[in-house]
Design an enzyme around this catalytic site. Structure first.
Site, mmCIF file in Angstrom:
data_model
loop_
_atom_site.group_PDB
_atom_site.id
_atom_site.type_symbol
_atom_site.label_atom_id
_atom_site.label_comp_id
_atom_site.label_asym_id
_atom_site.label_seq_id
_atom_site.Cartn_x
_atom_site.Cartn_y
_atom_site.Cartn_z
ATOM 1 C CG ASP A 1 44.259 31.058 61.958
ATOM 2 O OD1 ASP A 1 43.308 31.661 61.996
ATOM 3 O OD2 ASP A 1 44.808 30.697 60.737
ATOM 4 C CG HIS B 1 42.787 30.310 57.725
ATOM 5 N ND1 HIS B 1 42.957 31.200 58.750
ATOM 6 C CD2 HIS B 1 42.034 31.395 56.625
ATOM 7 C CE1 HIS B 1 42.469 32.536 58.666
ATOM 8 N NE2 HIS B 1 41.931 32.446 57.600
HETATM 9 P P1 NAD Z 1 40.097 42.307 47.940
HETATM 10 O O1 NAD Z 1 38.894 42.038 47.323
HETATM 11 O O2 NAD Z 1 40.435 43.407 48.519
HETATM 12 O O3 NAD Z 1 41.136 41.967 46.730
HETATM 13 C C1 NAD Z 1 41.291 40.741 45.937
HETATM 14 C C2 NAD Z 1 41.836 41.166 44.831
HETATM 15 O O4 NAD Z 1 41.951 39.858 44.034
HETATM 16 C C3 NAD Z 1 40.694 41.940 43.801
HETATM 17 O O5 NAD Z 1 41.763 43.171 43.430
HETATM 18 C C4 NAD Z 1 40.522 41.199 42.745
HETATM 19 O O6 NAD Z 1 40.483 41.950 41.537
HETATM 20 C C5 NAD Z 1 41.700 40.326 42.499
HETATM 21 N N1 NAD Z 1 41.469 39.043 42.063
HETATM 22 C C6 NAD Z 1 40.376 38.015 41.833
HETATM 23 N N2 NAD Z 1 40.574 37.210 41.008
HETATM 24 C C7 NAD Z 1 41.938 37.295 40.572
HETATM 25 C C8 NAD Z 1 42.457 36.285 39.582
HETATM 26 N N3 NAD Z 1 42.003 35.208 39.242
HETATM 27 N N4 NAD Z 1 43.869 36.629 39.800
HETATM 28 C C9 NAD Z 1 44.411 37.816 40.078
HETATM 29 N N5 NAD Z 1 43.753 38.575 40.910
HETATM 30 C C10 NAD Z 1 42.397 38.047 41.125
HETATM 31 O O7 NAD Z 1 40.415 40.969 48.917
HETATM 32 P P2 NAD Z 1 41.293 40.928 50.165
HETATM 33 O O8 NAD Z 1 40.908 41.653 51.437
HETATM 34 O O9 NAD Z 1 42.742 41.425 49.537
HETATM 35 O O10 NAD Z 1 41.511 39.295 50.462
HETATM 36 C C11 NAD Z 1 41.811 38.409 49.584
HETATM 37 C C12 NAD Z 1 41.553 37.234 49.979
HETATM 38 O O11 NAD Z 1 42.577 36.885 51.074
HETATM 39 C C13 NAD Z 1 40.166 36.628 50.217
HETATM 40 O O12 NAD Z 1 39.775 35.234 49.739
HETATM 41 C C14 NAD Z 1 40.149 36.649 51.741
HETATM 42 O O13 NAD Z 1 39.200 36.090 52.260
HETATM 43 C C15 NAD Z 1 41.631 36.110 52.118
HETATM 44 N N6 NAD Z 1 42.142 36.224 53.421
HETATM 45 C C16 NAD Z 1 42.870 35.344 53.814
HETATM 46 C C17 NAD Z 1 43.343 35.179 55.274
HETATM 47 C C18 NAD Z 1 44.289 33.955 55.744
HETATM 48 O O14 NAD Z 1 44.451 34.183 56.838
HETATM 49 N N7 NAD Z 1 44.571 33.064 54.924
HETATM 50 C C19 NAD Z 1 43.341 36.544 55.851
HETATM 51 C C20 NAD Z 1 42.655 37.755 55.278
HETATM 52 C C21 NAD Z 1 42.061 37.446 54.117
HETATM 53 C C1 LMR Z 2 40.598 36.010 58.527
HETATM 54 O O1 LMR Z 2 40.974 35.194 59.147
HETATM 55 O O2 LMR Z 2 40.827 37.427 58.850
HETATM 56 C C2 LMR Z 2 40.340 35.617 57.114
HETATM 57 O O3 LMR Z 2 40.293 34.616 56.674
HETATM 58 C C3 LMR Z 2 39.353 36.625 56.499
HETATM 59 C C4 LMR Z 2 38.109 35.843 56.981
HETATM 60 O O4 LMR Z 2 37.140 35.513 56.048
HETATM 61 O O5 LMR Z 2 37.966 35.648 58.104
#
Ligand code: NAD
Ligand code: LMR
Length: 328
Positions: free
Chosen positions: A159, A187
């Site tokens: 952000d 967030h």
């Molecule tokens: P994704 O689905 O591509 O990958 C997630 C991975 O986590 C998968 O491979 C899955 O098998 C694994 N997983 C699930 N449960 C698990 C566990 N208990 N232990 C270990 N691994 C596990 O998703 P992504 O696009 O990589 O996103 C991951 C997370 O990050 C999501 O919750 C998404 O919303 C979040 N995210 C946060 C931000 C932020 O700014 N904070 C930004 C982008 C995404």
């Molecule tokens: C983001 O801010 O891009 C991530 O937290 C993914 C989402 O769900 O928005």
């Protein structure tokens, strides 16, 4: 070269994992003189895909990659780790708020907090990326009574970087000309991107933009950027999220730049009227590996209302997950 450090990444076969691991292994997070041993955690069905990622990591022949542990056992993944990036969790789809993921994802973070408590280094730096990041970080922290609560942080850096980019585009400057942006709170779409203390090329940001753009354009654009990426890409942000995670950990370890600050989700301590009990986005500086909240900023009524709204949302999220906290 320094002695290697151990860096755990959960969800290592996911889309953020794929954008993150190669940059950590290449030295982008901790520097070109700091070898890393990667500890990669996945759920059992994703282990074959994870093996493919490990093959590619090895094929890069990175000078700073000193070893890889790939596992579906959280106790192995967090053994002696210096850093833990908790990414593994479900991403949201179109039309969802991040807090809609609490039920599905919250349960992941209590066993992981306990395993960090039992196995990680006592000064482990934990960054929670998996959504809803602030409350998942709180769940992990509340399951790790033997660790310093300040070991647990959540990512609002994406952000922060989005705010830099929007303001740079509006003012025709580069992001490096902008200092002192703050993301307060969660967030989520209640986060408050604050420009009241921001400068662009040394001038007050709010003197360069009009209040209408700030309120009606800038703030909602930053708040809703995650949803806009999901709509455009059909999947949530991955490379920019990985890059923000690298920035967060690098600044936490190697320090912030003199005359500037960054935003981190950290345990609230009463500063700026946010009582202890949530993981809240604050402006911080880092020296000698320790973060400190920037104190003494003037907060006007406009800011106060927004800081309180995002605090209220975090307290509501907390109330919904207290059953996942370790019994005291
Ligand atoms: P994704 O689905 O591509 O990958 C997630 C991975 O986590 C998968 O491979 C899955 O098998 C694994 N997983 C699930 N449960 C698990 C566990 N208990 N232990 C270990 N691994 C596990 O998703 P992504 O696009 O990589 O996103 C991951 C997370 O990050 C999501 O919750 C998404 O919303 C979040 N995210 C946060 C931000 C932020 O700014 N904070 C930004 C982008 C995404
Ligand atoms: C983001 O801010 O891009 C991530 O937290 C993914 C989402 O769900 O928005």
């Amino acid at each position: 070269m320094k002695a290697p450090v151990r860096v755990a990444v959960t969800g290592a076969a996911g889309q953020i994992g794929y954008a993150l691991l190669f940059r950590i292994a290449a030295g982008d997070m901790l520097g070109p003189d700091q070898p890393v041993i990667l500890h990669l955690l996945e759920i059992t069905p994703a282990l074959p895909a994870l093996q493919g990622v490990v093959m590619e990591l090895n094929d890069c022949a990175f000078p700073t990659l000193a070893g890889v542990v790939a596992t579906d056992d959280v106790n192995v993944a967090f053994k002696d780790v210096d850093y833990a990036l908790l990414v593994g969790a479900r991403p949201r789809g179109p039309g969802m708020e991040r807090k809609d993921l609490l039920e599905a994802n919250g349960a992941i973070f209590s066993p992981q907090g306990k395993a960090l408590n039992d196995h990680a280094k006592r000064d482990v730096r934990v960054l929670v990326v998996g959504n809803p990041a602030n409350t998942n970080a709180l769940i992990a922290q509340q399951n790790a009574p033997d660790l310093d609560p300040k070991c647990f942080t959540a990512m609002v850096r994406l952000d922060h970087n989005r705010a830099l980019s929007q303001l740079a585009e509006k003012t025709g400057k580069h992001t490096t000309d902008i200092k002192k942006v703050t993301i307060w709170g969660n967030h989520s779409s209640t986060q408050y991107p604050d420009l009241h203390h921001t400068t662009v090329d040394g001038k007050a940001a709010l003197s360069l933009i009009d209040q209408g753009w700030y309120e009606k354009d800038f703030i909602p654009t930053v708040q809703q950027r995650g949803a806009a990426i999901i709509k455009a890409r059909g999947a949530s942000s991955a490379a920019s999220a990985a890059s923000a995670a690298i920035d967060h950990m690098r600044n936490w370890t190697l320090g912030t730049t003199e005359g500037d600050w960054v935003s981190m989700g950290i345990p609230s301590d009463g500063s700026y009227g946010i009582e202890p009990g949530v993981i809240y986005g604050y402006p911080v500086t880092v020296k000698n590996g320790k973060y400190e909240i920037v104190q003494g900023l003037a907060i006007n009524d406009f800011s106060r209302a927004r800081m309180d709204a995002t605090n209220k949302e975090l307290r509501e999220e907390r109330a919904g997950v207290e059953h996942l906290f370790a019994k005291k």
